[in-house]
Scaffold this active site. Structure first.
Site, mmCIF file in Angstrom:
data_model
loop_
_atom_site.group_PDB
_atom_site.id
_atom_site.type_symbol
_atom_site.label_atom_id
_atom_site.label_comp_id
_atom_site.label_asym_id
_atom_site.label_seq_id
_atom_site.Cartn_x
_atom_site.Cartn_y
_atom_site.Cartn_z
ATOM 1 C CD GLU A 39 -2.978 -1.170 2.242
ATOM 2 O OE1 GLU A 39 -2.719 -0.621 3.325
ATOM 3 O OE2 GLU A 39 -4.071 -1.697 1.984
ATOM 4 N NE ARG A 76 1.172 -5.322 9.407
ATOM 5 C CZ ARG A 76 0.273 -4.699 8.658
ATOM 6 N NH1 ARG A 76 0.653 -3.940 7.644
ATOM 7 N NH2 ARG A 76 -1.011 -4.846 8.883
ATOM 8 C CG ASP A 120 -7.462 -5.342 5.027
ATOM 9 O OD1 ASP A 120 -6.986 -5.507 6.148
ATOM 10 O OD2 ASP A 120 -7.588 -4.217 4.501
ATOM 11 C CD GLU A 153 -9.676 -1.244 8.198
ATOM 12 O OE1 GLU A 153 -8.751 -1.816 8.800
ATOM 13 O OE2 GLU A 153 -9.570 -0.825 7.035
HETATM 14 C C1 GCV Z 1 -2.333 0.347 8.413
HETATM 15 C C2 GCV Z 1 -5.951 -2.101 5.519
HETATM 16 C C3 GCV Z 1 -6.361 -0.864 6.261
HETATM 17 C C4 GCV Z 1 -5.196 0.119 6.344
HETATM 18 C C5 GCV Z 1 -4.023 -0.599 7.016
HETATM 19 C C6 GCV Z 1 -3.666 -1.822 6.181
HETATM 20 C C7 GCV Z 1 -2.546 -2.619 6.813
HETATM 21 O O1 GCV Z 1 -5.733 -1.802 4.187
HETATM 22 O O2 GCV Z 1 -7.460 -0.272 5.656
HETATM 23 O O3 GCV Z 1 -5.604 1.226 7.090
HETATM 24 O O4 GCV Z 1 -2.911 0.256 7.122
HETATM 25 O O5 GCV Z 1 -4.793 -2.650 6.096
HETATM 26 O O6 GCV Z 1 -2.861 -3.535 7.543
HETATM 27 O O7 GCV Z 1 -1.394 -2.309 6.587
#
Ligand code: GCV
Length: 721
Positions: free
Chosen positions: A306, A339, A380, A408
């Protein structure tokens, strides 16, 4: 100074003090005390019995941790027993003794105890003994003992041996240095970086205490979308202040390492892990960190995911990146949690398969202080996912679990969703990695492949809200995460019951009513959001509310339409051998089960299969009707929660009762919103009438599309998006 009050003033004063006292009483139920309320035992016989059994205690040793133990015991026993308790320094006639001299305990072999483990024994002759090889073990034993009283258990015949099943039990805070919290729904970050290191908020101690009470022994203070500034001396001093404060509670501090830090704060031109100058920079940085924090836990890293920088920016692998950091930490005993949440924009492959494809070939290539941190499911943190196929697939590499405690995708802070059943479903899932009997729990506790390095992380739901977690019921998820990291064999119900008793009280009907609500809440939320294996239907950016129609985001796999694949024929992602073939990332017989439309459990049906709208389900309803059935049941179940909660009015303090009542109303409105929006949208494909048993939506699709855009400031959004 002596004050004299004339008589009428005096009685007014008494009245005032009484009113103040009751105001304080109700203030005390704002949720701040979490499960550590230590209210007087309600049951008079139990109270009398406890009072008789414990009126003095002694704690061997004299250190910050033993001081914490003493004050916790005093606070707990005085609160629970509402009587005076002696701390017997000379140790002669004490009834509760805490000791590290385990060898002296009859019939007990020291090797039965892990470093953090403890025993609690009672005998008629010598009272109750709590013993552990370490002071931290004694602290854990103390909390266990107080829990027994809080939940009103018998303490006459105690013979408890309790060891943690997992060594690293860690909270991950997705907290930014400006105090926003990514995916945080309980206010701002509790870390007040601006005032640290001098100003030590009382919350820090209360945080450490709460974590120690459930066995959490590590905290990553910063967001995985990391800011390199945290590694500068100015911030390391602040981190040190927190680490010093947490140490006596057995909690180690970890930080997120931004891969490009050597460029951003080190003035280098590259962050290539194979470059000598970069390695040197990290080696020196590690040395510097340990000069501030001698027991620093290590780094958590999100790389090449990301938009975060990583080794692939330089044509290197994840192993190259992780190993460079690992080598820097090795002289000091630190670890790297690397990760596996990676997926690429350029990759045309099913997103659910990408982490496995990327990491499996690297098995065996990591340094021995690297552990790969894997989310519970392959997408996710969706309301429900099958377990991540990487669990079991990397026998030569320690792999740890990443759960999300913050909600979330699970109703954020407006919905009651107890997550322990979800954690359990994942932990108990059999990977078949070494044949039947290879559950995920055994992969992550290290026992399946004999790894000493093992751990569980949970993305924290903690913020500055007075009750810490926003929704009063969300405290149960913090609690459950800790309890399960300690012992994954506990049942979700047992944990719920402990939490309810400690958080609300021991009255039987109340306990069973709240436990019933909690226990069905996860399945309920799935029903009204993403039933039958659907996933990622949430609105965009903040993920608050439904947005199954979203198809305009720059990356295909950020769009809900990518995940549900609805068309005139049916709905669901074909991950069978005829589709993306993600099923083959699982061991047999699971791969075969998931490959078969008939054998796949219906809870995962649309995760693995594209199913025709008129296909028959186990219930004899066709898929379209079954969807309506699930959505409507979710709503009906929330209505039941409202009635159940209403029936508890008077048995719970008004403040928390009212808060939960209001939130349940929001939950109902949101459940209806989900059902109406999703069914109206999917109807454009199925072209079938809404089933009779489903309440017909009164608004059209355009209304829901507009509504999705009407909450741009929903909390927890990524600041950079
Ligand atoms: C910390 C998802 C969440 C992001 C998060 C990402 C991750 O995409 O929406 O906010 O970023 O996971 O776990 O790195």
């Amino acid at each position: 100074m002596l004050f004299y009050f004339p008589r009428p003033v005096k009685s007014k004063l008494i009245l005032f003090i009484t009113i103040l006292a009751s105001a304080i009483q109700s203030y005390a139920e704002n949720g701040y005390d979490l499960w550590l309320r230590y209210q007087k035992i309600e049951n008079p016989e139990m109270l009398a019995h406890y009072r008789e059994t414990i009126h003095s205690f002694s704690v061997e040793g004299n250190s910050p941790t033993t001081e914490i133990i003493k004050s916790e015991l005093e606070r707990g026993l005085i609160g629970l027993l509402d009587t005076t308790i002696k701390t017997d320094e000379d140790n002669s006639s004490v009834q509760l003794k805490l000791t590290r001299s385990i060898d002296e305990i009859e019939g007990f072999a020291t090797k039965e105890l892990h470093d953090e483990g403890y025993i609690i024994r009672s005998s008629n002759l010598s009272g109750i003994i709590i013993a552990s090889p370490t002071e931290i073990g004694l602290l854990y034993g103390t909390f266990h003992f107080l829990r027994l009283l809080q939940t009103q258990q018998e303490i006459d015949q105690l013979n408890i041996i309790d060891n943690p099943k997992v060594d690293r039990r860690i909270l991950n805070h997705w907290d930014n240095l400006d105090r926003t919290s990514e995916r945080g729904y309980a206010g701002f970050s509790i870390w007040d970086w601006h005032k640290l290191p001098v100003y030590l908020d009382k919350r820090y101690t209360d945080y450490a205490r709460a974590n120690a009470s459930i066995g959490i022994n590590g905290t990553v203070l910063t967001n995985v979308n990391a800011n390199a500034l945290i590694l500068t001396p100015q911030y390391l001093e602040k981190v040190k202040a927190l680490a010093d404060l947490f140490r006596p509670y057995g909690i180690k501090v970890y930080l997120t390492a931004r891969f490009s830090a050597p460029i951003e704060i080190g003035g280098l031109e590259t962050a290539d892990p194979l470059e000598k100058s970069v390695q040197k920079w990290w080696n020196e940085k590690a040395k510097e960190i340990y000069s501030y924090i001698p027991d620093f836990g290590g780094f958590l890293v999100k790389a090449n995911s990301e938009g975060q920088p990583g080794p692939q920016n330089y044509g290197r692998t994840h192993a190259d990146g992780a190993n460079m950091l690992a080598e820097a930490l090795q002289p000091f005993g630190g670890i790297v949690m690397w990760r596996a949440f990676v997926y690429s924009n350029e990759e045309p492959v099913d997103r659910a398969m990408q982490a496995y494809n990327e990491f499996k070939p690297l098995d065996g290539q990591f340094e021995n202080n690297v552990i790969v941190q894997v989310k519970n499911g392959p997408i996710d943190f969706q309301p429900r996912e099958p377990f991540h196929p990487l669990f079991g697939a990397m026998p030569q590499t320690p792999v740890m679990m990443e759960f999300q405690i913050t909600q979330e995708y699970l109703g954020q802070a407006t919905q009651m969703v107890y997550l322990a059943p979800m954690y359990k479903e994942v932990l108990d899932s059999d990977t078949y990695a070494k044949g039947k009997g290879s559950p995920v729990a055994k992969v992550i506790d290290g026992s399946l492949f004999e790894h000493d390095l093992n751990g569980i992380a949970g993305v924290a739901n903690i913020g500055t809200d007075i009750n810490w977690t926003g929704h009063p019921m969300a405290q149960s998820n913090w609690y459950a995460f800790g309890r399960l990291t300690w012992n994954s064999e506990l049942t979700a119900r047992t944990i719920a019951e402990e939490w309810v008793r400690m958080t609300f009280g021991n009255e039987g009907k109340m306990v069973s009513t709240i436990c019933n609500m909690l226990m069905s809440s996860w399945e309920t939320s799935i029903n009204y959001m993403t039933p039958l294996g659907l996933n990622h239907l949430m609105a965009t950016g903040h993920h608050y509310g439904p947005g199954p129609w979203v198809d305009y985001l720059p990356r295909a796999d950020w769009n809900p339409t990518y995940f549900h694949r609805a068309d005139k024929e049916g709905v669901g992602f074909d991950r069978t051998e005829k589709g993306s073939n993600a099923v083959n990332q699982y061991f047999s017989p699971l791969s075969k089960v998931f490959n078969s439309r008939k054998k796949t459990p219906e809870k995962f049906l649309l995760w693995f299969h594209h199913v025709k709208w008129d296909d028959k389900m186990k219930s004899d309803r066709i898929l379209w009707e079954e969807l309506g059935w699930k959505y409507q049941s979710g709503i009906n179940e929330v209505r039941t929660f409202i009635d159940q909660w209403e029936s508890l009015k008077g048995s719970i303090d008004d403040e928390r009762h009212q808060q939960v009542s209001m939130l349940l109303q929001i939950q109902l409105d949101e459940a209806i919103w989900w059902k109406d929006a999703c069914m109206t949208y999917f109807q454009t494909f199925s072209e079938m009438p809404f089933p009779d048993f489903m309440v017909t939506p009164t608004k059209d699709l355009e209304y829901f599309k507009k509504k999705e855009k009407s909450t741009p400031y929903a909390p927890g959004t990524r600041p950079q998006w």
